[in-house]
Design a protein around this motif. Sequence first.
Motif, PDB file in Angstrom:
ATOM      1  N   LYS A   1       0.797  -1.223   0.000  1.00 46.64           N
ATOM      2  CA  LYS A   1       0.000   0.000   0.000  1.00 46.64           C
ATOM      3  C   LYS A   1       0.827   1.270   0.000  1.00 46.64           C
ATOM      4  CE  LYS A   1      -3.949  -0.013   2.212  1.00 46.64           C
ATOM      5  NZ  LYS A   1      -4.974  -0.180   3.238  1.00 46.64           N
ATOM      6  N   ASP A   2       1.872   1.307   0.815  1.00 48.12           N
ATOM      7  CA  ASP A   2       2.658   2.541   0.907  1.00 48.12           C
ATOM      8  C   ASP A   2       4.108   2.190   1.199  1.00 48.12           C
ATOM      9  OD1 ASP A   2       3.805   4.999   1.372  1.00 48.12           O
ATOM     10  OD2 ASP A   2       2.235   5.708   2.710  1.00 48.12           O
ATOM     11  N   PRO A   3       4.954   2.182   0.175  1.00 43.99           N
ATOM     12  CA  PRO A   3       6.356   1.827   0.383  1.00 43.99           C
ATOM     13  C   PRO A   3       7.105   2.829   1.254  1.00 43.99           C
ATOM     14  CG  PRO A   3       5.901   2.270  -1.953  1.00 43.99           C
ATOM     15  CD  PRO A   3       4.618   2.418  -1.207  1.00 43.99           C
ATOM     16  N   ALA A   4       6.603   4.050   1.385  1.00 42.63           N
ATOM     17  CA  ALA A   4       7.268   5.042   2.220  1.00 42.63           C
ATOM     18  C   ALA A   4       7.161   4.705   3.701  1.00 42.63           C
ATOM     19  CB  ALA A   4       6.688   6.429   1.951  1.00 42.63           C
ATOM     20  N   VAL A   5       6.158   3.917   4.094  1.00 39.60           N
ATOM     21  CA  VAL A   5       5.983   3.606   5.521  1.00 39.60           C
ATOM     22  C   VAL A   5       6.971   2.528   5.989  1.00 39.60           C
ATOM     23  CG1 VAL A   5       4.346   2.733   7.242  1.00 39.60           C
ATOM     24  CG2 VAL A   5       3.616   4.451   5.587  1.00 39.60           C
TER      25      VAL A   5
END
Length: 175
Positions: free
Chosen positions: A85-89
Amino acid sequence: MESERIQLVPPAMCWVEPVLEAVCAHRDTLSVFLPWVPHHQTIEQATQAMREAIDNFEHQRGELRFFIIRKSDARLLGVVGLILKDPAVPLCEIGYWLRSDEVGKGYITEAVARVEQYALEHLNAERLEIIAAATNLRSRAVAERCGYRLEARLEKARRLPAGQLDDTVIYCKHR
C-alpha cells in the motif's frame, strides 16, 4: 514459505485451472465479501488475472499473491496476498480467501503467519493491516487469532457485493 501442513507458492500459470476451479466451486460463499468473484468465471479471465499476479510478483508491486497448497495432497486451498500500500511507511495489507470446505481448519491462520514473516523480512514492513467487512466474522477471527489489534471501525464505509452497506474494520500490527 511453508509450515508443517501448508506451502505458500508464488503465482505461476500452472495454477490457473486450480484457482478457477476453486473460485467456481465456492462462488456462493466467496462472493458474499469479495467483489472480484463475478469477474473470475472463465479461463480467459483467470489466465489474465494470473498474468497480472505474476507481473506484480516479478516487479514487487500491487498485490503479491501466494497460493496456499496443502502439502499432504498438493491441493490448492486458497490464496493469501500482500497488498503493497505505501512503500514510504512501508505498509502492507494482508488479504485472503479459502475454499469453503477447508474453513475452520487453521490453514488461513498458518498462511497469515507465514506471509507476515515474509513482509517483515523481505519487504521490511513496519505496519501490517487486515481490513474486512464488519460482518465478515471469520475474517475478523483470523486477524484476532494472529494477534492483530482492532484499530478502527469505519461506519458504512463499504458496499458488499450484494448491495448492502457495511462497516469496515481495520486490524493492525506494528513491527
